[in-house]
Write an enzyme that holds these catalytic residues in place. Sequence first.
Site, PDB file in Angstrom:
ATOM      1  N   ARG A  24       0.866  -1.189   0.000  1.00 20.40           N
ATOM      2  CA  ARG A  24       0.000   0.000   0.000  1.00 20.40           C
ATOM      3  C   ARG A  24       0.892   1.225   0.000  1.00 20.40           C
ATOM      4  O   ARG A  24       1.646   1.468   0.934  1.00 20.40           O
ATOM      5  CB  ARG A  24      -0.893  -0.017   1.244  1.00 20.40           C
ATOM      6  CG  ARG A  24      -1.955   1.087   1.254  1.00 20.40           C
ATOM      7  CD  ARG A  24      -3.003   0.803   0.207  1.00 20.40           C
ATOM      8  NE  ARG A  24      -4.173   1.663   0.373  1.00 20.40           N
ATOM      9  CZ  ARG A  24      -4.419   2.773  -0.339  1.00 20.40           C
ATOM     10  NH1 ARG A  24      -3.558   3.151  -1.266  1.00 20.40           N
ATOM     11  NH2 ARG A  24      -5.511   3.475  -0.137  1.00 20.40           N
ATOM     12  N   ASP A  27       1.380   3.842   2.828  1.00 13.59           N
ATOM     13  CA  ASP A  27       2.013   3.348   4.058  1.00 13.59           C
ATOM     14  C   ASP A  27       3.520   3.149   3.909  1.00 13.59           C
ATOM     15  O   ASP A  27       4.291   3.495   4.825  1.00 13.59           O
ATOM     16  CB  ASP A  27       1.386   2.019   4.483  1.00 13.59           C
ATOM     17  CG  ASP A  27      -0.030   2.175   5.010  1.00 13.59           C
ATOM     18  OD1 ASP A  27      -0.397   3.310   5.372  1.00 13.59           O
ATOM     19  OD2 ASP A  27      -0.754   1.165   5.042  1.00 13.59           O
ATOM     20  N   THR A  28       3.974   2.563   2.787  1.00 12.26           N
ATOM     21  CA  THR A  28       5.370   2.092   2.738  1.00 12.26           C
ATOM     22  C   THR A  28       6.131   2.482   1.477  1.00 12.26           C
ATOM     23  O   THR A  28       7.299   2.113   1.338  1.00 12.26           O
ATOM     24  CB  THR A  28       5.408   0.549   2.851  1.00 12.26           C
ATOM     25  OG1 THR A  28       4.835  -0.016   1.674  1.00 12.26           O
ATOM     26  CG2 THR A  28       4.673   0.058   4.089  1.00 12.26           C
ATOM     27  N   ARG A  29       5.482   3.223   0.548  1.00 15.70           N
ATOM     28  CA  ARG A  29       6.141   3.467  -0.740  1.00 15.70           C
ATOM     29  C   ARG A  29       7.495   4.152  -0.592  1.00 15.70           C
ATOM     30  O   ARG A  29       8.463   3.782  -1.248  1.00 15.70           O
ATOM     31  CB  ARG A  29       5.233   4.306  -1.638  1.00 15.70           C
ATOM     32  CG  ARG A  29       5.844   4.596  -3.008  1.00 15.70           C
ATOM     33  CD  ARG A  29       4.917   5.412  -3.898  1.00 15.70           C
ATOM     34  NE  ARG A  29       4.709   6.758  -3.383  1.00 15.70           N
ATOM     35  CZ  ARG A  29       3.567   7.185  -2.848  1.00 15.70           C
ATOM     36  NH1 ARG A  29       2.536   6.360  -2.801  1.00 15.70           N
ATOM     37  NH2 ARG A  29       3.443   8.417  -2.391  1.00 15.70           N
ATOM     38  N   GLY A  57      -9.016   2.223 -11.618  1.00 10.56           N
ATOM     39  CA  GLY A  57      -9.934   1.100 -11.462  1.00 10.56           C
ATOM     40  C   GLY A  57      -9.436   0.113 -10.422  1.00 10.56           C
ATOM     41  O   GLY A  57      -8.364   0.279  -9.827  1.00 10.56           O
ATOM     42  N   GLU A  91      -4.650  -8.184  -6.156  1.00  9.12           N
ATOM     43  CA  GLU A  91      -3.286  -8.696  -6.378  1.00  9.12           C
ATOM     44  C   GLU A  91      -3.033  -9.918  -5.507  1.00  9.12           C
ATOM     45  O   GLU A  91      -2.492 -10.930  -5.961  1.00  9.12           O
ATOM     46  CB  GLU A  91      -2.256  -7.619  -6.024  1.00  9.12           C
ATOM     47  CG  GLU A  91      -1.881  -6.699  -7.133  1.00  9.12           C
ATOM     48  CD  GLU A  91      -0.744  -5.768  -6.746  1.00  9.12           C
ATOM     49  OE1 GLU A  91      -0.253  -5.054  -7.631  1.00  9.12           O
ATOM     50  OE2 GLU A  91      -0.347  -5.752  -5.568  1.00  9.12           O
TER      51      GLU A  91
END
Length: 679
Positions: A24, A27-29, A57, A91
């Site tokens: 996500r 949060d962590t990119r 989408g 995913e």
Amino acid sequence: MYTARGKNDTTSIGKGYEVFLSFRGIDTRTNFTDHLYQALFKIGIHTFRDNEELHIGDKIDPAVRSAIHQSKIAIPIFSKNYASSKWCLNELMEIVKCWKQKQISVMPVFYHVVPADVRHQIGSYEKNFQNYEKKLDWETVKGWKVALKEVANMKGWDLEKVANRHEGKLIQLIVKEIWSELRKNPLSISDNLVGILFHVEKVMKLLNIGSNDIQTRIVGINGLGGIGKTTIARSVYNTIYHHFEGCSFIADARETFQTKGPVYLQSQLIINILNLENPNITSVDQGINMIKQRLYNKKVLIVLDDVDKNTDLNVVIGKCDWFGVGSRIIITTRDRHVLDIHGIDEPYEPREMDLDHSLQLFSKHAFKMDRPPKRYLALSTDVVNTTGGLPLALEVIGSSLYGLGDKKLGKGVLDNFDQKELVMKDMVEKLKKFPNGEVQKSLKISYDELEIEQQQMFLDIACFFIGMDKNILCYIWHGCDFFPNFGIEVLVQKSLIKIDDNNELRMHDQLRDLGREIIRQENLEEPGERSRLWLQQEILDVVNTQKGTKKVEGLCIDFNGYRAGHRRNYYGDDLCLMSEGFAAMTKLRLLKVDHARIAGNLVQSFSELRWLSWKGCPTQFTPTNSRKLVVLDLTDSAITESWMGWNYIKFAKTLKVLNLRRCYKLSRTPDFSANLQLE
């Protein structure tokens, strides 16, 4: 060397990923995920970093789906807001789908979340799923719940427990585990394997995998070059590698040890098992200490392929307690003595292929089919028969024929069949006269390792003695100062010969051809300049045109059954050997002229002769120079007790074997009191 690209470089899709990161972005990119990605990139691991915020989408696009299916490991990074993204959840479902199909490994990371919250959708995940249940269909939500539960139950990393909230430490642990997992990939093996499962099962039984056996076991695979030892070892490795904490397959151990030394071999073992970039081993003793200290508690699989007597295994695998309980070591070698030294009493010895399997393997390489086309079945069988069931020969010769004489049409159909047949017929004739060079090169490695006396014995067998009694040959070679008992043991250990149940020496057809080709290479144009002669027409030419020289040590011809179809030779005389043709062959130690007619006194100059076989010899023959003669075979001869030859045999002080079988005109035993060594 691996390559790495960052998301969202979709142009790299299709090049094959190793790791897929699902996370996500909010949060962590810019922190944990970025640091993990850079750490993987730094050591060359090809990683796909997806950022769901860049997509439009909720459905994952084909490029991302392809990246998941290509990857070997998926790392979902569960953070506080992971479940707020329908993209991330979709995913994850695709990842679980691949995992169930055994296409991918999954290693979750719990980043400031409790695994139980992910597993049961409580805590920070509860609110998101309450909203989903109000707005979305139950099947979709249920699929996400199941996926989260399955992945949260898998072995992974919890930042709180594993690294005590230290992100750098957790990243180090993840990178090490990923590197180790990727290094344990299966070895590449040909798609054209035939009958391999039989061999794998035999070796697996010796390894005793899957039992409660906690001992370290060493298993040997022994056999002549080209018999398939390496292929068997690779197949076994691929079957069992996932049972071990660390694995190392060291190919060409013999050549590596000779060219790069023991320290390099030790380093490779450490690098493969511990995933160290450079263990910095500077001496053999240091390498031994590192192996003992770092691997004593690890369950490892080690394969040392193609080991010989010069490869010092004591500095690489030493003793069994160097490795953890349940470890397995496989050694492949042409030399049985290597295994004996390490206490491997019952190695696996693969045998030659039968005709059916030989045809199948040959056809896979020659025609890219499981069976030869009917038109070529007879010719293919002829080719296969020249290989003696040796896999290497079948592969090399089959590959050399592929495409020759073919004219490809639009759909790949063979057109010019007559040309193909001509090519194969020529190949059959060529192989009967001249063995394949690539196959011979592989087999010759074992020959080159022999001492001079052992090489002479090998060549004697290849040219003259296949099928002869071992004890008789020991007498002959002892008379030549070849130390035969030791030499035969070496030849057996190196899989160059076998001793059958009748105590007779046997040799594979390809090894026989190797020995004879070595002799042919002594002088390609003049047979009389070679050390051994066994082809009848060449012998007739050399002897009757007096082209023989002192280089000839052995000559073997048998006219029994040959004379009937060739009553007269091209000299216009009945098949007859002229004694003058032997005059220059002063170094002859081995001579067989069974059922021959010889004009003149044959042995006038044979002072070095140890073995003379003249079955069906005429009464006028007398062995005048027999001082060093050890074995004399006069089977089926017409000699009597008054034969003049007995007077000369008395001077053969070294004579140990005299064969008088079926000498029916001999009515009583001659006086052998002077032949004190006769046995």
